[in-house]
Design a protein around this motif. Structure first.
Motif, mmCIF file in Angstrom:
data_model
loop_
_atom_site.group_PDB
_atom_site.id
_atom_site.type_symbol
_atom_site.label_atom_id
_atom_site.label_comp_id
_atom_site.label_asym_id
_atom_site.label_seq_id
_atom_site.Cartn_x
_atom_site.Cartn_y
_atom_site.Cartn_z
ATOM 1 N N TYR A 119 -79.718 -102.741 18.990
ATOM 2 C CA TYR A 119 -79.020 -102.676 17.706
ATOM 3 C C TYR A 119 -79.970 -102.012 16.728
ATOM 4 O O TYR A 119 -81.095 -102.481 16.514
ATOM 5 C CB TYR A 119 -78.686 -104.100 17.262
ATOM 6 C CG TYR A 119 -78.006 -104.249 15.921
ATOM 7 C CD1 TYR A 119 -76.631 -104.407 15.818
ATOM 8 C CD2 TYR A 119 -78.754 -104.285 14.746
ATOM 9 C CE1 TYR A 119 -76.007 -104.585 14.584
ATOM 10 C CE2 TYR A 119 -78.135 -104.456 13.508
ATOM 11 C CZ TYR A 119 -76.766 -104.608 13.437
ATOM 12 O OH TYR A 119 -76.144 -104.782 12.228
ATOM 13 N N VAL A 120 -79.523 -100.907 16.117
ATOM 14 C CA VAL A 120 -80.380 -100.161 15.202
ATOM 15 C C VAL A 120 -79.666 -100.033 13.861
ATOM 16 O O VAL A 120 -78.587 -99.456 13.772
ATOM 17 C CB VAL A 120 -80.735 -98.773 15.767
ATOM 18 C CG1 VAL A 120 -81.528 -97.974 14.750
ATOM 19 C CG2 VAL A 120 -81.533 -98.917 17.068
ATOM 20 N N ASP A 121 -80.300 -100.586 12.833
ATOM 21 C CA ASP A 121 -79.755 -100.590 11.476
ATOM 22 C C ASP A 121 -80.524 -99.574 10.650
ATOM 23 O O ASP A 121 -81.681 -99.805 10.295
ATOM 24 C CB ASP A 121 -79.898 -101.998 10.890
ATOM 25 C CG ASP A 121 -79.551 -102.060 9.409
ATOM 26 O OD1 ASP A 121 -78.630 -101.337 8.995
ATOM 27 O OD2 ASP A 121 -80.194 -102.841 8.682
ATOM 28 N N LEU A 122 -79.895 -98.438 10.348
ATOM 29 C CA LEU A 122 -80.543 -97.336 9.636
ATOM 30 C C LEU A 122 -79.786 -97.035 8.342
ATOM 31 O O LEU A 122 -78.752 -96.358 8.372
ATOM 32 C CB LEU A 122 -80.546 -96.069 10.504
ATOM 33 C CG LEU A 122 -81.427 -96.025 11.744
ATOM 34 C CD1 LEU A 122 -81.033 -94.836 12.606
ATOM 35 C CD2 LEU A 122 -82.896 -95.931 11.346
ATOM 36 N N ILE A 181 -87.677 -101.151 21.711
ATOM 37 C CA ILE A 181 -86.325 -101.727 21.667
ATOM 38 C C ILE A 181 -85.651 -101.553 23.028
ATOM 39 O O ILE A 181 -85.012 -102.476 23.552
ATOM 40 C CB ILE A 181 -85.487 -101.075 20.553
ATOM 41 C CG1 ILE A 181 -86.071 -101.403 19.180
ATOM 42 C CG2 ILE A 181 -84.022 -101.528 20.632
ATOM 43 C CD1 ILE A 181 -85.420 -100.645 18.029
ATOM 44 N N ALA A 182 -85.799 -100.382 23.609
ATOM 45 C CA ALA A 182 -85.160 -100.097 24.891
ATOM 46 C C ALA A 182 -85.729 -100.940 26.020
ATOM 47 O O ALA A 182 -84.998 -101.397 26.907
ATOM 48 C CB ALA A 182 -85.322 -98.610 25.227
ATOM 49 N N TYR A 185 -81.539 -86.487 10.652
ATOM 50 C CA TYR A 185 -80.810 -87.697 11.035
ATOM 51 C C TYR A 185 -80.104 -87.500 12.377
ATOM 52 O O TYR A 185 -80.113 -88.389 13.241
ATOM 53 C CB TYR A 185 -79.775 -88.050 9.966
ATOM 54 C CG TYR A 185 -80.343 -88.548 8.656
ATOM 55 C CD1 TYR A 185 -81.685 -88.912 8.516
ATOM 56 C CD2 TYR A 185 -79.527 -88.651 7.530
ATOM 57 C CE1 TYR A 185 -82.188 -89.371 7.309
ATOM 58 C CE2 TYR A 185 -80.024 -89.114 6.314
ATOM 59 C CZ TYR A 185 -81.358 -89.457 6.212
ATOM 60 O OH TYR A 185 -81.843 -89.917 5.010
ATOM 61 N N GLU A 186 -79.492 -86.353 12.543
ATOM 62 C CA GLU A 186 -78.775 -86.093 13.791
ATOM 63 C C GLU A 186 -79.726 -86.069 14.978
ATOM 64 O O GLU A 186 -79.396 -86.596 16.055
ATOM 65 C CB GLU A 186 -78.012 -84.775 13.677
ATOM 66 C CG GLU A 186 -76.818 -84.865 12.721
ATOM 67 C CD GLU A 186 -76.134 -83.532 12.488
ATOM 68 O OE1 GLU A 186 -74.955 -83.537 12.076
ATOM 69 O OE2 GLU A 186 -76.783 -82.486 12.715
ATOM 70 N N THR A 196 -81.783 -88.960 19.737
ATOM 71 C CA THR A 196 -82.895 -89.547 20.486
ATOM 72 C C THR A 196 -82.645 -91.019 20.781
ATOM 73 O O THR A 196 -82.871 -91.492 21.910
ATOM 74 C CB THR A 196 -84.210 -89.400 19.691
ATOM 75 O OG1 THR A 196 -84.482 -88.020 19.489
ATOM 76 C CG2 THR A 196 -85.372 -90.047 20.427
ATOM 77 N N ILE A 197 -82.173 -91.751 19.782
ATOM 78 C CA ILE A 197 -81.900 -93.177 19.980
ATOM 79 C C ILE A 197 -80.835 -93.376 21.045
ATOM 80 O O ILE A 197 -80.987 -94.216 21.946
ATOM 81 C CB ILE A 197 -81.465 -93.813 18.642
ATOM 82 C CG1 ILE A 197 -82.634 -93.835 17.646
ATOM 83 C CG2 ILE A 197 -80.930 -95.225 18.863
ATOM 84 C CD1 ILE A 197 -82.238 -94.253 16.243
ATOM 85 N N ARG A 198 -79.758 -92.624 20.975
ATOM 86 C CA ARG A 198 -78.670 -92.802 21.944
ATOM 87 C C ARG A 198 -79.072 -92.366 23.349
ATOM 88 O O ARG A 198 -78.615 -92.937 24.343
ATOM 89 C CB ARG A 198 -77.435 -92.027 21.468
ATOM 90 C CG ARG A 198 -76.667 -92.773 20.377
ATOM 91 C CD ARG A 198 -75.472 -92.017 19.903
ATOM 92 N NE ARG A 198 -74.547 -92.893 19.187
ATOM 93 C CZ ARG A 198 -73.790 -92.531 18.182
ATOM 94 N NH1 ARG A 198 -73.840 -91.279 17.731
ATOM 95 N NH2 ARG A 198 -72.983 -93.391 17.591
#
Length: 460
Positions: free
Chosen positions: A272-275, A263-264, A297-298, A303-305
């Motif tokens: 855009y990440v839909d979780l 994605i990156a 989750y945190e 990691t995503i951010r």
């Protein structure tokens, strides 16, 4: 014959409708926009939660009136409600001529033309007793239908936008969810089929491709293909004509670092990440049958951010699940405050027969469920206000959707962080509404917001 279609529910259901439309047209039938003009009406239903079931039943009854007072001679009911309550529908709604389950999509032409009903794609006598119907359902084969790039399909979305179903079904056993029963086990399409369909859609003018399934991050696992989703994204990134590629429905415990990296790194994949996280309390998640925890989750969101600094994060939660205490709800509120999501959807728990949670006591009063939903959305509104204030002055790309249905003098569009139908939109200000066409990509500057929507000024 003239065929009218009504499609209810999610984009995954919409793709099924588009396939049925394509098959009907291939067979020589004419699709009409107005149900009152149709010889045959098809209602593709949803049955995920109570509200969806009520909407489906109300729509069936509304369409049935055309049989009594219009030109309609045949009423076909398809989709999840048909899969879940086929025998009951036939018994209680004699206006229905044919019931098709979710596996019966390929049989739509026979359902339109013939004197046979279909249960999970298997022809059975049109008129049958409840006992016969229940026996048929008991011995029915596993669900297996999945369309491919060669399947006829009539696009019903705007010309610049299309959904592509990369897989069907689900292997998870979330306590609140009926989808595995209605859609069967997880099964992925081959990558070459998806890429071929994407190229065809791009040649027709599609600019935004939205990949959907019950769990998009599980893509390819059932086929023994490790890293299938990242490879698919990189292949789609090279399809000429596409501008945006969007992923929906990413399961939080199957999002691997390789998918985040894809994605990156991809130019066309929206950041855009839909979780769908569903909750943050350990005890509620455990009863829900969700394998994640708040700490996991945190860590994932961090990691995503870190890897995608400009990412838009979307999630959904369920409040009022059996056994949810005020302390559980307070933890969920704290989680929403701390994680600062861009988009949040909140559902009140619906006690659904056929799910594992139906065996629990539905012990949270309806008024409490509604209050918790309102309270959580108020917290999210404050989060969004802060995030929007920080965006003022930023330059963004906007995909023009056309004039706003509510305000014809205002142009509506979406940023990469806004998915169609489920997210807020961007309104263009200080501009001539006749200067833009749907599907056009423009540069704009964010100048403010109104509730959840953004306001932007087109740049020269």
């Amino acid at each position: 014959m003239k065929i009218g279609f009504v499609s209810l529910g999610c984009p995954k259901n919409l793709v099924d409708t588009e396939v049925m439309l394509g098959l009907a047209e291939q067979a020589g039938h004419q699709v009409v926009q107005q149900a009152g003009d149709a010889d045959v009406i098809v209602v593709n239903t949803c049955a995920f939660i109570d509200r969806a079931k009520e909407e489906s039943i109300d729509t069936i009854l509304d369409m049935a009136r055309h049989k009594a007072h219009g030109t309609c001679r045949r009423l076909v009911v398809t989709g999840c409600l048909a899969e879940r309550y086929g025998a009951d529908l036939r018994d209680q709604m004699p206006e229905i001529d044919v019931v098709l389950g979710t596996d019966g999509v390929p049989a739509i032409v026979s359902a339109i033309e013939g004197a046979q009903a279909t249960s999970r794609g298997t022809p059975v006598p049109l008129l049958r007793s409840r006992e016969e119907a229940e026996a048929t359902a008991t011995v029915a084969p596993p669900l297996h239908y999945l369309y491919d790039a060669e399947t006829p399909r009539r696009q019903t979305t705007a010309a610049h936008l299309a959904y592509v179903k990369v897989a069907e079904g689900c292997d998870y056993a979330c306590a609140f969810c009926i989808i595995p029963t209605l859609r069967g086990g997880y099964r992925s399409r081959p990558a070459e089929s998806i890429v071929s369909e994407a190229r065809t859609l791009a040649e027709r003018g599609v600019k935004e491709l939205i990949l959907i399934s019950q769990d998009t991050t599980m893509y390819g696992v059932d086929r023994g293909e490790r890293g299938a989703l990242p490879r698919l994204l990189r292949e789609l990134d090279g399809v000429d004509g596409l501008e945006w590629i969007r992923l929906l429905y990413l399961y939080p415990t199957t999002v691997g670092l390789d998918t985040i990296e894809a994605i990156a790194d991809s130019d066309k994949v929206c950041k855009y990440v839909d979780l769908p996280l569903q909750h943050a309390s350990a005890s509620v998640l455990r009863r829900m049958g969700r394998p994640g925890t708040r700490p996991s989750y945190e860590r994932l969101l961090e990691t995503i951010r870190r890897r995608i600094p400009d990412v838009t994060l979307r999630t959904t939660f369920i409040v009022g699940f059996p056994g949810e205490t005020e302390a559980d709800f307070d933890e969920l509120c704290d989680f929403v405050d701390a994680l600062s999501f861009d988009h949040v959807g909140v559902f009140t728990y619906s006690h659904e027969d056929g799910t594992r949670a139906f065996g629990f006591e539905d012990d949270v009063p309806a008024a409490t469920k509604d209050r918790r939903r309102r309270d959580l959305m108020l917290r999210q509104r404050a989060v969004v206000a802060r995030r929007h204030a920080a965006l003022v002055g930023h330059r963004v790309t906007v995909l023009v959707e056309g004039r706003s249905p509510e305000h014809p003098l205002v142009v509506r569009g979406r940023c990469p962080g806004q998915a169609p139908e489920i997210d807020p939109v961007t309104y263009l200000t200080e501009c001539d509404p006749t200067a833009f066409t749907p599907g056009q990509l423009i540069q704009a500057e964010i100048v403010g917001s109104h509730d959840y929507d953004l306001l932007a000024r087109p740049l020269p």
